[in-house]
Design a protein around this motif. Structure first.
Motif, short mmCIF file in Angstrom:
data_model
loop_
_atom_site.label_atom_id
_atom_site.label_comp_id
_atom_site.label_asym_id
_atom_site.label_seq_id
_atom_site.Cartn_x
_atom_site.Cartn_y
_atom_site.Cartn_z
N MET A 17 0.83 -1.18 0.00
CA MET A 17 0.00 0.00 0.00
C MET A 17 0.88 1.24 0.00
N LYS A 18 0.52 2.21 -0.82
CA LYS A 18 1.22 3.49 -0.88
C LYS A 18 0.30 4.59 -0.36
N VAL A 19 0.84 5.39 0.56
CA VAL A 19 0.06 6.45 1.19
C VAL A 19 0.83 7.77 1.11
N LEU A 20 0.11 8.83 0.75
CA LEU A 20 0.67 10.17 0.84
C LEU A 20 0.05 10.86 2.05
N GLY A 21 0.88 11.32 2.95
CA GLY A 21 0.42 12.14 4.06
C GLY A 21 0.59 13.58 3.66
N ILE A 22 -0.47 14.37 3.86
CA ILE A 22 -0.43 15.77 3.43
C ILE A 22 -0.74 16.68 4.60
N GLU A 23 0.14 17.66 4.77
CA GLU A 23 -0.13 18.76 5.69
C GLU A 23 -0.29 20.01 4.85
N ILE A 24 -1.39 20.71 5.05
CA ILE A 24 -1.60 22.00 4.40
C ILE A 24 -1.25 23.05 5.43
N SER A 25 -0.24 23.83 5.13
CA SER A 25 0.23 24.86 6.06
C SER A 25 0.24 26.19 5.31
N GLY A 26 -0.78 27.01 5.58
CA GLY A 26 -0.90 28.28 4.87
C GLY A 26 -1.11 28.04 3.39
N ARG A 27 -0.18 28.44 2.60
CA ARG A 27 -0.24 28.28 1.14
C ARG A 27 0.57 27.09 0.64
N GLU A 28 1.13 26.33 1.57
CA GLU A 28 2.01 25.22 1.21
C GLU A 28 1.36 23.87 1.40
N VAL A 29 1.70 22.95 0.50
CA VAL A 29 1.32 21.55 0.64
C VAL A 29 2.62 20.79 0.91
N ARG A 30 2.67 20.14 2.06
CA ARG A 30 3.83 19.34 2.45
C ARG A 30 3.42 17.88 2.37
N ILE A 31 4.21 17.12 1.64
CA ILE A 31 3.84 15.73 1.36
C ILE A 31 4.95 14.80 1.82
N ILE A 32 4.53 13.64 2.31
CA ILE A 32 5.46 12.54 2.53
C ILE A 32 4.81 11.28 1.94
N ALA A 33 5.61 10.46 1.31
CA ALA A 33 5.11 9.25 0.65
C ALA A 33 5.69 8.02 1.34
N LEU A 34 4.78 7.18 1.84
CA LEU A 34 5.19 5.94 2.51
C LEU A 34 4.61 4.75 1.76
N GLU A 35 5.37 3.66 1.78
CA GLU A 35 4.89 2.42 1.19
C GLU A 35 5.09 1.30 2.20
N LYS A 36 4.07 0.44 2.30
CA LYS A 36 4.16 -0.70 3.22
C LYS A 36 4.05 -1.98 2.40
N LYS A 37 5.13 -2.79 2.48
CA LYS A 37 5.18 -4.10 1.83
C LYS A 37 5.67 -5.10 2.86
N ASP A 38 4.93 -6.18 3.02
CA ASP A 38 5.35 -7.24 3.96
C ASP A 38 5.69 -6.68 5.33
N GLU A 39 4.85 -5.76 5.83
CA GLU A 39 5.00 -5.14 7.14
C GLU A 39 6.22 -4.22 7.26
N ILE A 40 6.90 -3.95 6.16
CA ILE A 40 8.04 -3.03 6.16
C ILE A 40 7.58 -1.71 5.53
N ILE A 41 7.78 -0.61 6.27
CA ILE A 41 7.38 0.71 5.80
C ILE A 41 8.61 1.46 5.33
N THR A 42 8.53 1.99 4.11
CA THR A 42 9.63 2.77 3.56
C THR A 42 9.13 4.14 3.13
N ASN A 43 10.01 5.10 3.24
CA ASN A 43 9.74 6.47 2.81
C ASN A 43 10.28 6.60 1.39
N TYR A 44 9.42 6.85 0.43
CA TYR A 44 9.88 7.00 -0.95
C TYR A 44 9.65 8.42 -1.48
N THR A 45 9.67 9.39 -0.58
CA THR A 45 9.44 10.78 -0.94
C THR A 45 10.59 11.36 -1.76
#
Length: 138
Positions: free
Chosen positions: A1-29
């Motif tokens: 599963m791939k998930v984007l976490g988004i924080e909207i701060s004022g006029r900015e969109v801050r994103i982090i991209a995580l992927e979970k495979k076989d219970e291992i989570i990686t940051n692919y941002t």
């Protein structure tokens, strides 16, 4: 599963991209930087912002995009900006992934009992990481 976490701060969109495979989570941002909506009164700028944002989303190819819920009735320092609601609306029209919201109180309760096992590449990604990490583990 791939998930984007988004924080909207004022006029900015801050994103982090995580992927979970076989219970291992990686940051692919990678070297992603925040996207800003500069002049929201000019429709060409809003369209350019939306196109840039959607291009970033397409590159990450997430299954889910998760945004921290912002209380429209918030007052004082907790009041969200009108621009942030415009940005949130643009995100919600993206059709290639599910869009979800997470309540700040839900995040607070989760992180009283759990810790994030990843570190963001940049400190401005902390909130986005918490959002994505919570969702990918729920």
């Amino acid at each position: 599963m791939k998930v984007l976490g988004i924080e909207i701060s004022g006029r900015e969109v801050r994103i982090i991209a995580l992927e979970k495979k076989d219970e291992i989570i990686t940051n692919y941002t990678a070297k992603y930087k925040p996207i800003s909506l500069e002049d929201d009164e000019t429709s060409n700028n809003v369209v350019l912002f939306k196109n840039t944002l959607f291009s970033v989303f397409d590159n990450f190819a997430p299954d889910e995009i998760v945004i921290k819920y912002r209380n429209p009735k918030g007052k004082g320092v907790h009041a969200p900006s009108p621009i942030s609601f415009k940005i949130e609306g643009l995100i919600q029209i993206y059709t290639q992934a599910n869009i979800s919201f997470v309540n700040p109180s839900t995040l607070a309760a989760y992180y009283k009992k759990n810790k994030v096992s990843l570190e963001p590449d940049y400190s401005y990604q902390n909130e986005a990481l918490k959002i994505a990490y919570y969702f990918i583990n729920k």
